[in-house]
Design a protein around this motif. Sequence first.
Motif, PDB file in Angstrom:
ATOM      1  N   GLY A  61       1.045  -0.870   0.024  1.00 23.48           N
ATOM      2  CA  GLY A  61      -0.387  -0.651  -0.064  1.00 23.48           C
ATOM      3  C   GLY A  61       0.932   2.145   0.161  1.00 23.48           C
ATOM      4  N   LEU A  62       2.015   1.476   0.490  1.00 25.30           N
ATOM      5  CA  LEU A  62       2.978   2.525   0.425  1.00 25.30           C
ATOM      6  C   LEU A  62       3.657   2.774  -0.278  1.00 25.30           C
ATOM      7  N   MET A  63       3.730   0.987  -1.190  1.00 26.02           N
ATOM      8  CA  MET A  63       4.778   1.369  -2.361  1.00 26.02           C
ATOM      9  C   MET A  63       3.706   1.519  -3.578  1.00 26.02           C
ATOM     10  N   GLU A  64       2.273   1.661  -3.424  1.00 20.59           N
ATOM     11  CA  GLU A  64       1.283   2.121  -4.178  1.00 20.59           C
ATOM     12  C   GLU A  64       1.074   3.210  -4.078  1.00 20.59           C
ATOM     13  N   SER A  65       1.512   4.447  -3.135  1.00 20.94           N
ATOM     14  CA  SER A  65       1.163   5.185  -3.213  1.00 20.94           C
ATOM     15  C   SER A  65       2.233   6.485  -3.686  1.00 20.94           C
ATOM     16  N   PHE A  66       3.364   6.131  -3.482  1.00 23.20           N
ATOM     17  CA  PHE A  66       4.458   6.378  -4.612  1.00 23.20           C
ATOM     18  C   PHE A  66       4.401   7.196  -6.467  1.00 23.20           C
ATOM     19  N   PRO A  67       3.630   6.114  -6.596  1.00 22.50           N
ATOM     20  CA  PRO A  67       3.303   7.117  -8.344  1.00 22.50           C
ATOM     21  C   PRO A  67       2.189   7.106  -7.840  1.00 22.50           C
ATOM     22  N   PHE A  68       1.350   7.586  -7.525  1.00 25.26           N
ATOM     23  CA  PHE A  68       0.604   8.740  -7.348  1.00 25.26           C
ATOM     24  C   PHE A  68       0.667   9.707  -7.064  1.00 25.26           C
ATOM     25  N   ILE A  69       1.248  10.595  -6.272  1.00 19.64           N
ATOM     26  CA  ILE A  69       2.771  11.783  -5.204  1.00 19.64           C
ATOM     27  C   ILE A  69       2.840  12.031  -6.560  1.00 19.64           C
ATOM     28  N   ILE A  70       4.068  10.591  -6.879  1.00 14.56           N
ATOM     29  CA  ILE A  70       4.602  11.255  -8.417  1.00 14.56           C
ATOM     30  C   ILE A  70       3.450  12.043  -8.796  1.00 14.56           C
TER      31      ILE A  70
END
Length: 84
Positions: free
Chosen positions: A60-69
């Motif tokens: 879940g933490l890894m999935e949020s990374f591309p959305f923030i970028i």
Amino acid sequence: MDPHTIIIAASAISVGVILAAAGLGSAIGWGLICSKTLEGIARQPEMRPQLMFNMFIFAGLMESFPFIIMAFALWFLFANPFIA
């Protein structure tokens, strides 16, 4: 070529590079998370529930990374702070 066109072209290229790097980084992260979880389950099968729980938290933490970028990239694309 005027500076305004150069700034817009450089911003478009940099947004493409940013999004490609975010996608690649996320894919590598997913691969590492899943492979290490499977490796841990293979070594200690009794730890499967705890390892799966941790895997989903980190996924879940890894999935949020591309959305923030992606939000930063869209900010540079549509509300470019470098254009006067």
